[in-house]
Design a protein around this motif. Structure first.
Motif, mmCIF file in Angstrom:
data_model
loop_
_atom_site.group_PDB
_atom_site.id
_atom_site.type_symbol
_atom_site.label_atom_id
_atom_site.label_comp_id
_atom_site.label_asym_id
_atom_site.label_seq_id
_atom_site.Cartn_x
_atom_site.Cartn_y
_atom_site.Cartn_z
ATOM 1 N N LEU A 44 0.861 -1.178 0.000
ATOM 2 C CA LEU A 44 0.000 0.000 0.000
ATOM 3 C C LEU A 44 0.895 1.225 0.000
ATOM 4 C CD1 LEU A 44 -3.172 0.459 2.166
ATOM 5 C CD2 LEU A 44 -1.517 2.307 1.995
ATOM 6 N N GLY A 45 0.666 2.128 -0.941
ATOM 7 C CA GLY A 45 1.491 3.329 -1.003
ATOM 8 C C GLY A 45 0.693 4.515 -1.501
ATOM 9 N N GLY A 46 0.848 5.654 -0.837
ATOM 10 C CA GLY A 46 0.152 6.863 -1.239
ATOM 11 C C GLY A 46 -0.341 7.635 -0.040
ATOM 12 N N LEU A 47 -1.435 8.354 -0.224
ATOM 13 C CA LEU A 47 -2.018 9.161 0.844
ATOM 14 C C LEU A 47 -3.004 8.309 1.634
ATOM 15 C CD1 LEU A 47 -2.261 12.045 2.047
ATOM 16 C CD2 LEU A 47 -4.171 12.405 0.477
ATOM 17 N N VAL B 95 -14.391 -0.739 0.339
ATOM 18 C CA VAL B 95 -14.599 -0.401 -1.072
ATOM 19 C C VAL B 95 -13.243 -0.353 -1.748
ATOM 20 C CG1 VAL B 95 -15.609 1.263 -2.664
ATOM 21 C CG2 VAL B 95 -16.575 1.009 -0.368
ATOM 22 N N SER B 96 -13.057 -1.171 -2.778
ATOM 23 C CA SER B 96 -11.797 -1.197 -3.521
ATOM 24 C C SER B 96 -12.043 -0.808 -4.967
ATOM 25 C CB SER B 96 -11.162 -2.599 -3.478
ATOM 26 O OG SER B 96 -10.920 -2.998 -2.159
ATOM 27 N N PHE B 97 -11.058 -0.162 -5.564
ATOM 28 C CA PHE B 97 -11.165 0.183 -6.979
ATOM 29 C C PHE B 97 -11.114 -1.097 -7.806
ATOM 30 C CE2 PHE B 97 -11.279 3.367 -10.145
ATOM 31 C CZ PHE B 97 -10.596 2.873 -11.230
ATOM 32 N N ASP B 98 -12.053 -1.217 -8.733
ATOM 33 C CA ASP B 98 -12.231 -2.473 -9.475
ATOM 34 C C ASP B 98 -11.909 -2.264 -10.943
ATOM 35 O OD1 ASP B 98 -13.015 -4.884 -10.498
ATOM 36 O OD2 ASP B 98 -15.159 -4.501 -10.316
ATOM 37 N N ARG C 141 -9.045 3.203 -2.009
ATOM 38 C CA ARG C 141 -9.716 2.167 -1.232
ATOM 39 C C ARG C 141 -10.327 2.869 -0.024
ATOM 40 N NH1 ARG C 141 -4.957 -2.341 -0.641
ATOM 41 N NH2 ARG C 141 -4.561 -2.739 -2.848
ATOM 42 N N ILE C 142 -11.538 2.472 0.344
ATOM 43 C CA ILE C 142 -12.233 3.106 1.460
ATOM 44 C C ILE C 142 -12.727 2.015 2.401
ATOM 45 C CG2 ILE C 142 -14.122 4.637 2.153
ATOM 46 C CD1 ILE C 142 -14.071 5.765 -0.707
ATOM 47 N N ALA C 143 -12.472 2.180 3.692
ATOM 48 C CA ALA C 143 -12.899 1.197 4.680
ATOM 49 C C ALA C 143 -13.715 1.883 5.775
ATOM 50 C CB ALA C 143 -11.692 0.490 5.283
ATOM 51 N N PHE C 144 -14.869 1.317 6.084
ATOM 52 C CA PHE C 144 -15.685 1.752 7.213
ATOM 53 C C PHE C 144 -15.567 0.665 8.275
ATOM 54 C CE2 PHE C 144 -17.503 3.437 3.339
ATOM 55 C CZ PHE C 144 -17.814 4.752 3.639
ATOM 56 N N TYR D 151 -11.503 5.035 6.846
ATOM 57 C CA TYR D 151 -10.137 5.037 6.325
ATOM 58 C C TYR D 151 -10.191 5.169 4.804
ATOM 59 C CZ TYR D 151 -9.355 2.828 10.882
ATOM 60 O OH TYR D 151 -9.343 2.543 12.224
ATOM 61 N N ILE D 152 -9.334 6.028 4.252
ATOM 62 C CA ILE D 152 -9.255 6.194 2.797
ATOM 63 C C ILE D 152 -7.792 6.106 2.394
ATOM 64 C CG2 ILE D 152 -9.707 7.699 0.821
ATOM 65 C CD1 ILE D 152 -11.925 9.019 2.438
ATOM 66 N N ALA D 153 -7.484 5.216 1.463
ATOM 67 C CA ALA D 153 -6.130 5.105 0.916
ATOM 68 C C ALA D 153 -6.189 5.490 -0.562
ATOM 69 C CB ALA D 153 -5.598 3.687 1.072
ATOM 70 N N VAL D 154 -5.500 6.573 -0.919
ATOM 71 C CA VAL D 154 -5.423 6.997 -2.321
ATOM 72 C C VAL D 154 -4.117 6.443 -2.866
ATOM 73 C CG1 VAL D 154 -5.595 8.918 -3.928
ATOM 74 C CG2 VAL D 154 -6.683 9.079 -1.684
ATOM 75 N N LEU D 155 -4.198 5.346 -3.587
ATOM 76 C CA LEU D 155 -3.014 4.579 -3.949
ATOM 77 C C LEU D 155 -2.148 5.311 -4.965
ATOM 78 C CD1 LEU D 155 -4.640 1.048 -4.196
ATOM 79 C CD2 LEU D 155 -3.707 2.225 -2.208
ATOM 80 N N ASN D 156 -0.830 5.062 -4.855
ATOM 81 C CA ASN D 156 0.159 5.624 -5.783
ATOM 82 C C ASN D 156 0.144 7.148 -5.803
ATOM 83 O OD1 ASN D 156 0.908 2.983 -6.611
ATOM 84 N ND2 ASN D 156 -0.850 2.945 -7.976
#
Length: 305
Positions: A162-165, A181-184, A254-257, A263-268
């Motif tokens: 996992l890398g990014g913001l 929620v993952s980007f598909d 990716r978003i996790a509740f 939690y929100i991970a904005v990859l790369n």
């Protein structure tokens, strides 16, 4: 909050003049010149003295020194370069972006928060790095975000997990269970066949959940422990807003509740890392920051209704 064009003007007029010209040079030019001048001088003296073997040893010795220096001084990796970049570029750019942001370049999201998000459950990390911590309040709820990089080792090589913001904020209303929620890309490009290829269980046993939005599900795949909660969290309003934001900023989130936390991970995102000191290379980081802030705002706003 300034637009991208306004930030670029700030960068060119107020930030670029303070950036040292050698900021992106792997090995300092003066040091390089001194090394090669000394090398040629010593080698010439030894050859003239009839000692070619010693000259060869000296040549190999200098090659070793130069390779070590070149490796250790890659742009963006040394601590000194990172600190200079944070002071000369990141801090003034963030002040221009939003004076309400509190910035601490030496802190970051904790590894405990990363684990709590469950976003890395299926890919345990071996190395962890976090810096560039940003904090602010959104409608009375605290928001924290920072650059995060997690890697694991596979066959002796480091592989990004996992890398990014990475963003952590409180939920407006605590919810039961977990929704992720993952980007598909599979269903987006392969349609129904791609849906069939999606693993039904990810994130340690969470079930795949179908939502009442074919457009959203072409962009995202949702896993969770409770379909009712997932449909509450991802209402049509939230899904439409997320769809619009991902098209606008071209990010991969990716978003996790999880309970009372989002939690929100904005990859790369490469969030404000000094691999290049030009504004063009910072635009993805700025887009990641804009997406995260607007996504948090949309979710918080809907869940207070």
């Amino acid at each position: 909050m300034k637009t991208l064009a306004e930030l670029e003007r700030v960068f060119e007029q107020e930030i670029r003049p303070n950036i040292p010209s050698e900021g992106t040079v792997p090995v300092n030019g003066t040091l390089k010149a001194a090394l090669f001048t000394t090398l040629f001088a010593v080698t010439a003296v030894l050859l003239l003295a009839g000692k070619p073997k010693i000259a060869l040893l000296v040549l190999l010795f200098f090659v070793l020194i130069y390779s070590i220096l070149a490796t250790r001084r890659k742009p963006g990796r040394s601590r000194r370069t990172l600190k200079s970049f944070q002071r000369l570029v990141a801090a003034p750019l963030l002040r221009a972006f939003d004076p309400g942001l509190k910035y601490n370049p030496y802190r970051g999201i904790s590894y405990r928060d990363i684990l709590a998000s469950k976003l890395v459950d299926d890919f345990p990390a071996k190395t962890y790095e976090a810096n560039n911590l940003l904090t602010y309040d959104n409608d009375g709820l605290p928001v924290s975000m920072s650059h995060v990089m997690l890697e694991h080792h596979e066959k002796g090589e480091k592989v990004p997990v996992l890398g990014g913001l990475f963003v952590v904020t409180a939920a407006r209303r605590p919810v039961a269970g977990t929704t992720i929620v993952s980007f598909d890309l599979a269903e987006k490009h392969l349609g129904f066949l791609g849906h069939g290829l999606q693993p039904k269980r990810m994130y340690r046993g969470l079930e795949q959940i179908r939502l009442d939005s074919s457009g959203f599900e072409k962009e995202y795949v949702v896993h969770g422990s409770d379909p009712i909660e997932a449909n509450f969290l991802l209402s049509h309003t939230v899904m439409e807003k997320l769809e619009a934001l991902i098209k606008k900023y071209r990010v991969f989130p990716r978003i996790a509740f999880v309970g009372d936390t989002i939690y929100i991970a904005v990859l790369n995102g490469g969030f404000f890392q000094p691999f290049s000191w030009t504004f063009n290379d910072l635009t993805y980081s700025i887009n990641a920051l804009n997406f995260a802030r607007e996504a948090v705002k949309a979710i918080h706003h809907h869940h207070r209704l």
